[in-house]
Scaffold this active site. Sequence first.
Site, short mmCIF file in Angstrom:
data_model
loop_
_atom_site.label_atom_id
_atom_site.label_comp_id
_atom_site.label_asym_id
_atom_site.label_seq_id
_atom_site.Cartn_x
_atom_site.Cartn_y
_atom_site.Cartn_z
N GLY A 1 21.74 15.80 -10.83
CA GLY A 1 20.99 16.49 -9.77
C GLY A 1 19.57 16.77 -10.24
N ASP B 1 20.16 11.23 -10.77
CA ASP B 1 20.32 11.55 -9.35
C ASP B 1 20.67 10.26 -8.61
N THR C 1 25.01 26.95 -7.76
CA THR C 1 25.62 28.23 -7.35
C THR C 1 26.92 27.92 -6.63
N GLU D 1 21.79 29.66 -12.33
CA GLU D 1 20.33 29.71 -12.51
C GLU D 1 19.75 30.81 -11.62
N LYS E 1 26.24 35.62 -9.76
CA LYS E 1 25.15 34.85 -9.15
C LYS E 1 25.08 35.12 -7.64
N THR F 1 26.25 37.68 -6.12
CA THR F 1 25.93 39.09 -5.92
C THR F 1 24.44 39.35 -6.09
N PHE G 1 13.62 36.59 5.27
CA PHE G 1 13.76 35.73 4.08
C PHE G 1 14.13 34.31 4.47
N CYS H 1 18.80 29.37 -0.49
CA CYS H 1 19.99 30.00 -1.07
C CYS H 1 20.44 31.33 -0.47
N PHE I 1 8.59 28.42 2.72
CA PHE I 1 9.34 29.68 2.89
C PHE I 1 8.75 30.81 2.06
N ARG J 1 12.97 24.83 3.11
CA ARG J 1 14.37 25.05 3.51
C ARG J 1 14.57 26.49 4.01
N ARG K 1 2.71 38.54 6.97
CA ARG K 1 2.83 38.73 5.52
C ARG K 1 1.97 39.87 5.00
P1 NAD Z 1 18.46 20.03 -4.27
O1 NAD Z 1 19.04 19.60 -2.99
O2 NAD Z 1 16.99 20.16 -4.42
O3 NAD Z 1 18.93 19.00 -5.42
C1 NAD Z 1 20.23 18.55 -5.59
C2 NAD Z 1 20.18 17.07 -6.01
O4 NAD Z 1 21.50 16.65 -6.37
C3 NAD Z 1 19.71 16.11 -4.92
O5 NAD Z 1 18.56 15.41 -5.36
C4 NAD Z 1 20.92 15.17 -4.71
O6 NAD Z 1 20.55 13.83 -4.43
C5 NAD Z 1 21.61 15.26 -6.05
N1 NAD Z 1 23.02 14.87 -6.03
C6 NAD Z 1 24.01 15.31 -5.18
N2 NAD Z 1 25.18 14.75 -5.51
C7 NAD Z 1 24.96 13.95 -6.58
C8 NAD Z 1 25.80 13.12 -7.39
N3 NAD Z 1 27.12 13.02 -7.17
N4 NAD Z 1 25.25 12.42 -8.41
C9 NAD Z 1 23.91 12.54 -8.66
N5 NAD Z 1 23.07 13.33 -7.94
C10 NAD Z 1 23.59 14.02 -6.91
O7 NAD Z 1 19.17 21.39 -4.65
P2 NAD Z 1 18.58 22.57 -5.58
O8 NAD Z 1 17.66 23.44 -4.81
O9 NAD Z 1 18.13 21.99 -6.87
O10 NAD Z 1 19.91 23.43 -5.80
C11 NAD Z 1 20.95 22.97 -6.64
C12 NAD Z 1 21.92 24.11 -6.88
O11 NAD Z 1 21.25 25.18 -7.56
C13 NAD Z 1 22.49 24.73 -5.60
O12 NAD Z 1 23.82 25.10 -5.84
C14 NAD Z 1 21.64 25.98 -5.40
O13 NAD Z 1 22.37 26.98 -4.72
C15 NAD Z 1 21.38 26.41 -6.83
N6 NAD Z 1 20.15 27.18 -7.04
C16 NAD Z 1 19.00 26.83 -6.40
C17 NAD Z 1 17.82 27.53 -6.65
C18 NAD Z 1 16.53 27.17 -5.97
O14 NAD Z 1 15.57 27.91 -6.12
N7 NAD Z 1 16.44 26.08 -5.23
C19 NAD Z 1 17.82 28.58 -7.58
C20 NAD Z 1 19.01 28.90 -8.23
C21 NAD Z 1 20.17 28.18 -7.95
C1 UGA Z 2 15.87 33.50 -4.84
C2 UGA Z 2 16.09 34.49 -5.99
O1 UGA Z 2 14.93 35.32 -6.11
C3 UGA Z 2 16.35 33.75 -7.30
O2 UGA Z 2 16.65 34.68 -8.33
C4 UGA Z 2 17.53 32.79 -7.10
O3 UGA Z 2 17.75 32.04 -8.28
C5 UGA Z 2 17.23 31.86 -5.96
O4 UGA Z 2 16.98 32.62 -4.76
C6 UGA Z 2 18.37 30.94 -5.62
O5 UGA Z 2 19.50 31.19 -5.97
O6 UGA Z 2 18.04 29.96 -4.94
P1 UGA Z 2 13.85 32.03 -3.98
O7 UGA Z 2 14.67 31.89 -2.75
O8 UGA Z 2 13.31 30.80 -4.60
O9 UGA Z 2 14.69 32.78 -5.13
O10 UGA Z 2 12.60 32.99 -3.68
P2 UGA Z 2 12.45 34.57 -3.51
O11 UGA Z 2 11.23 34.98 -4.21
O12 UGA Z 2 13.69 35.30 -3.82
O13 UGA Z 2 12.15 34.71 -1.95
C7 UGA Z 2 13.16 34.47 -0.98
C8 UGA Z 2 12.62 34.82 0.39
O14 UGA Z 2 12.46 36.23 0.52
C9 UGA Z 2 11.25 34.22 0.69
O15 UGA Z 2 11.21 33.80 2.03
C10 UGA Z 2 10.30 35.37 0.46
O16 UGA Z 2 9.10 35.27 1.17
C11 UGA Z 2 11.15 36.53 0.95
N1 UGA Z 2 10.73 37.83 0.38
C12 UGA Z 2 10.82 38.07 -0.95
C13 UGA Z 2 10.27 38.83 1.24
O17 UGA Z 2 10.18 38.64 2.47
N2 UGA Z 2 9.90 40.04 0.70
C14 UGA Z 2 9.99 40.30 -0.63
O18 UGA Z 2 9.65 41.43 -1.04
C15 UGA Z 2 10.46 39.28 -1.47
#
Ligand code: NAD
Ligand code: UGA
Length: 473
Positions: free
Chosen positions: A9, A34, A132, A168, A223, A225, A275, A279, A341, A349, A451
């Site tokens: 990924g 990927d 997650t 993460e 995570k 929570t 928000f 995620c 976002f 997203r 904002r």
């Molecule tokens: P993303 O969609 O950006 O990336 C996932 C990637 O995995 C894609 O490029 C997809 O093509 C690839 N993929 C899927 N199945 C596959 C397979 N079988 N083999 C190879 N590649 C494959 O997703 P993301 O934002 O990176 O999130 C990934 C995970 O991390 C999710 O569970 C999300 O909840 C968690 N997470 C995301 C964030 C964030 O800020 N985006 C922060 C913390 C945790």
């Molecule tokens: C969030 C968490 O902050 C990360 O710890 C977590 O790893 C991640 O989700 C995840 O699991 O994907 P992220 O979504 O990237 O991170 O960004 P945030 O900074 O949390 O903002 C989320 C949304 O809340 C945004 O739309 C932001 O504008 C909004 N926000 C944030 C507010 O409206 N007010 C605030 O005070 C803070």
Amino acid sequence: MISNICCIGAGFVGGPTMAVIADRCPSVKVTVVDINSERINAWNNSDLSKLPVYEPGLDQVIERARNRNLFFSIDVKSAIASADMVFISVNTPTKTQGLGAGKASDLRWVEACARQVASFAKGHTIVVEKSTLPVRTAEVIQNILKAAQDASKNKTSSSTFSVLSNPEFLAEGTAVKDLEAPDRVLIGGDNKDAIESLVSIYRNWVPENKILRTNIWSSELAKLTANAFLAQRISSINSIGALCEATGADIREVARAIGTDSRIGSKFLEAGPGFGGSCFKKDILNLVYLSRYFGLPEVADFWEEVVKLNTWHQQRISSIIVKKLFGTLSGKRIAILGFAFKANTNDTRESSAIQIGKDLLDEGANLAIHDPKVDPNQIEKDLGLQQVNKDEFERISNNNYGSWSFFNEASKACSSADAVLILTEWYQYSQINWDEIALEMRKPAWVFDARSIVDSDKVVNAGLNFWRVGDGA
Ligand code: NAD
Ligand code: UGA
């Protein structure tokens, strides 16, 4: 000792996380794989401005590590075969059909990864859940791997596995900073050696006191929570913002007053357009699903309200705009500043701009959209509507259905507009010269600052009407 890591990924988490691991552990070979070859090509692009993920500082990290000990590839099989540790960092969106549709996580990509690891791994492999995941997903992964382990017992080279949870916590827009100096690293598991192997990777730059070891289920649940608590704060502050607007209070003052209480703390108290991000919504809905599944409907209802309030709040902003513009948007031009976002990311997203944009289009508005990092093709996908070309857009005056067009400059988007709506807190929008913009807008003109980033006096002094979220003054 871990010398070879594979991450399945190459998305918003896999790419930056592995880049930082490779940067901080030069003796470890890190291969990010990927199935999306376009994404892998973008990670390998020599032009660092074309990386698939925009994150401040990421280009420098990639420049240092790429093709030294950091590699991006579509060869999933050989990357798994040569790895001692495999991170699973694939997407886990909400299920759209079948059992748990609309709430439960769709684990098909995680399951596919487990099967790939089961088929291709050699020797002992530590499998790390980075995605997650719902509590007890590790069990699914363990079962798939165990079946492979049992099957390989009869062969000459048998494979064995340990599964860890290492969620993460990075936030987009600050990913590199969060990865380089995390508040904590959480590792859940029951195999001490496997846990310490992963600890040894993080210990290259993370202090020991920031590394938390828990059982695997606590790690998975922590995570979900953490995201639920963070999102809850935003729904809380936005709900009070609505009350401020009704009562003459100001949400910024209320937030400052409560944030100075050290038990509450000042972070995550900014009222906004609701928000977004990939995620918060999906993780809370997942928590709601799990709570119902485990027979706790009151717990499920409690958390579901956080998401419901967010949706209501987004719709509330659209309807305020309609009301202020005399109850109709048909043929009116609204400049939307910011589609991501949040600031400092190209990710859209679940961005509030999507729902609010669609609501305004439904009212017949013509949206002139600007964002410094988001690709207009992505906006087209998000709105489910093709943009019209500039000439046509400038000609449209009276229409019952909405249209939109992308502008490379914020000031051009605002030209001839009846209203400007700020949806992402990009720094450049706080620096807008409203005297100049006002000259080009159609009067009476409005600025809606969802904002709270512009100086209201400057907007009002320029002869524009002003609304901002949570301001009852
Ligand atoms: P993303 O969609 O950006 O990336 C996932 C990637 O995995 C894609 O490029 C997809 O093509 C690839 N993929 C899927 N199945 C596959 C397979 N079988 N083999 C190879 N590649 C494959 O997703 P993301 O934002 O990176 O999130 C990934 C995970 O991390 C999710 O569970 C999300 O909840 C968690 N997470 C995301 C964030 C964030 O800020 N985006 C922060 C913390 C945790
Ligand atoms: C969030 C968490 O902050 C990360 O710890 C977590 O790893 C991640 O989700 C995840 O699991 O994907 P992220 O979504 O990237 O991170 O960004 P945030 O900074 O949390 O903002 C989320 C949304 O809340 C945004 O739309 C932001 O504008 C909004 N926000 C944030 C507010 O409206 N007010 C605030 O005070 C803070």
